[in-house]
Design an enzyme around this catalytic site. Structure first.
Site, PDB file in Angstrom:
ATOM      1  N   LYS A   1      -5.592  -1.191   6.061  1.00 17.58           N
ATOM      2  CA  LYS A   1      -5.376   0.180   6.535  1.00 17.58           C
ATOM      3  C   LYS A   1      -6.658   0.997   6.515  1.00 17.58           C
ATOM      4  O   LYS A   1      -7.608   0.692   5.801  1.00 17.58           O
ATOM      5  CB  LYS A   1      -4.240   0.834   5.751  1.00 17.58           C
ATOM      6  CG  LYS A   1      -2.896   0.284   6.251  1.00 17.58           C
ATOM      7  CD  LYS A   1      -1.689   0.952   5.686  1.00 17.58           C
ATOM      8  CE  LYS A   1      -0.444   0.319   6.330  1.00 17.58           C
ATOM      9  NZ  LYS A   1       0.786   0.653   5.617  1.00 17.58           N
TER      10      LYS A   1
ATOM     11  N   ARG B   1       3.013  -6.131   1.187  1.00 18.48           N
ATOM     12  CA  ARG B   1       3.102  -6.449   2.626  1.00 18.48           C
ATOM     13  C   ARG B   1       1.679  -6.632   3.142  1.00 18.48           C
ATOM     14  O   ARG B   1       0.896  -5.685   3.120  1.00 18.48           O
ATOM     15  CB  ARG B   1       3.806  -5.299   3.341  1.00 18.48           C
ATOM     16  CG  ARG B   1       3.990  -5.493   4.837  1.00 18.48           C
ATOM     17  CD  ARG B   1       4.662  -4.276   5.468  1.00 18.48           C
ATOM     18  NE  ARG B   1       4.872  -4.459   6.887  1.00 18.48           N
ATOM     19  CZ  ARG B   1       3.951  -4.234   7.817  1.00 18.48           C
ATOM     20  NH1 ARG B   1       2.751  -3.813   7.472  1.00 18.48           N
ATOM     21  NH2 ARG B   1       4.235  -4.417   9.090  1.00 18.48           N
TER      22      ARG B   1
HETATM   23  N1  HH2 Z   1       2.938  -0.476   7.458  1.00 18.22           N
HETATM   24  C1  HH2 Z   1       2.937  -0.742   8.782  1.00 18.22           C
HETATM   25  C2  HH2 Z   1       4.120  -1.140   9.419  1.00 18.22           C
HETATM   26  N2  HH2 Z   1       5.263  -1.301   8.718  1.00 18.22           N
HETATM   27  N3  HH2 Z   1       6.438  -1.247   6.661  1.00 18.22           N
HETATM   28  C3  HH2 Z   1       6.453  -1.001   5.342  1.00 18.22           C
HETATM   29  N4  HH2 Z   1       7.579  -1.172   4.634  1.00 18.22           N
HETATM   30  N5  HH2 Z   1       5.325  -0.580   4.673  1.00 18.22           N
HETATM   31  C4  HH2 Z   1       4.141  -0.386   5.318  1.00 18.22           C
HETATM   32  O1  HH2 Z   1       3.154   0.029   4.662  1.00 18.22           O
HETATM   33  C5  HH2 Z   1       4.094  -0.631   6.728  1.00 18.22           C
HETATM   34  C6  HH2 Z   1       5.282  -1.068   7.382  1.00 18.22           C
HETATM   35  C7  HH2 Z   1       1.675  -0.623   9.569  1.00 18.22           C
HETATM   36  O2  HH2 Z   1       0.960  -1.827   9.604  1.00 18.22           O
HETATM   37  P1  HH2 Z   1       1.006  -2.904  10.787  1.00 18.22           P
HETATM   38  O3  HH2 Z   1       2.397  -3.434  10.988  1.00 18.22           O
HETATM   39  O4  HH2 Z   1      -0.014  -3.932  10.559  1.00 18.22           O
HETATM   40  O5  HH2 Z   1       0.506  -2.108  12.070  1.00 18.22           O
HETATM   41  P2  HH2 Z   1       1.233  -1.528  13.345  1.00 18.22           P
HETATM   42  O6  HH2 Z   1       2.198  -0.489  12.888  1.00 18.22           O
HETATM   43  O7  HH2 Z   1       0.081  -0.990  14.180  1.00 18.22           O
HETATM   44  O8  HH2 Z   1       1.956  -2.673  14.050  1.00 18.22           O
END
Ligand code: HH2
Length: 260
Positions: free
Chosen positions: A201, A236
């Protein structure tokens, strides 16, 4: 208690760190299987980016992205569905997902109805505007109060497995994220199992002097180890293998092991 590792699998063209890499279902399934082999306890399949400023995706398109991938992976590993939409969560659960990962903290009725687990995450605002000017009087107290209320509602609705997540980076400055990480024990003390997602992040880049998204493994590992040390039960992460290794080494060197 052995911490769990949730591997991130974004079947999207625009996720902030792996967007476009796993849009093809075959590539996505191969990545999910690789994460399972590397020690992921759960593979978190998402079909819509929630990065700051991301555009929303239509329901049918999101279902089309995630359902075949969930179906193929669910025979091999526990699958969670990362979505903001009830219909997508329902379709993914029918395809074999057993955990609803919910950044809106509002889909507990789907989990209750289907008899699956639910992750309630805290977010201030929504992905289009959440990083504009996030403000709190007491970020830890406000996040805690919100999550406890959501968890109680879900338990009352009949959800047996409820996780809480502070939502690192979701309507939070780097300082807000650090306050939550410093006082993670305050969430752990609620008694609800805590999941934390810091992986790659942007605040890790900020703290590391502007490290790009491709160069945040060190920060991701350090914060995953920290979160588990503070009592988080699941992290995660995008980089499953190094995370599993870091957590194993930390556990082996832990004083809790006594004289073994
Ligand atoms: N962060 C993201 C998405 N989903 N779910 C939970 N429970 N906790 C988190 O911190 C979280 C989440 C964001 O990360 P990522 O899926 O890699 O990115 P994007 O939203 O751009 O697909």
């Amino acid at each position: 208690m052995v911490p769990l590792v949730m591997g991130v699998l974004n079947v999207t063209p625009d996720s902030f760190s792996d967007g476009g890499r796993f849009l093809d279902p075959e590539a996505a399934v191969a990545q999910g299987m690789a994460m399972a082999r590397a020690g992921a306890d759960v593979v978190d399949v998402g079909g819509e980016s929630t990065r700051p400023g991301a555009d929303a995706v239509g329901e049918a398109e999101e279902r089309r992205r995630v359902v075949p991938v969930v179906e193929a992976l669910a025979a091999h590993v526990r699958v969670s569905i990362d979505t903001r939409k009830a219909t997508v969560a329902e379709a993914a659960v029918s395809a074999g997902a057993t955990l609803v990962n919910d950044v809106t903290a509002s889909l507990h009725p789907v989990a209750a109805e289907a008899g699956v687990g639910w992750v309630a995450m805290h977010m201030q605002g929504d992905p289009r505007n959440m990083q504009r000017d996030p403000r709190y009087d007491d970020v830890v107290g406000e996040v805690r109060e919100f999550l406890v209320e959501r968890a109680e509602v879900a338990v009352g609705a009949g959800v047996d497995e409820v996780w809480i997540d502070p939502g690192i980076g979701f309507g939070k400055t780097a300082e807000h994220n650090l306050s939550l990480l410093r006082r993670l024990s305050s969430l752990v003390a609620t008694g609800h199992p805590v999941v934390v997602g810091t992986s790659r992040k942007s605040f890790l880049g900020t703290l590391a002097g502007g490290a790009p998204v491709t160069d945040r493994l060190e920060g991701s590992l350090a914060t995953a180890v920290h979160a588990v040390d503070q009592g988080a039960r699941m992290v995660r992460v995008h980089d499953v293998e190094p995370t599993v290794q870091a957590l194993r080494l930390t556990a082996a060197a832990s004083p809790m092991r006594g004289n073994q």
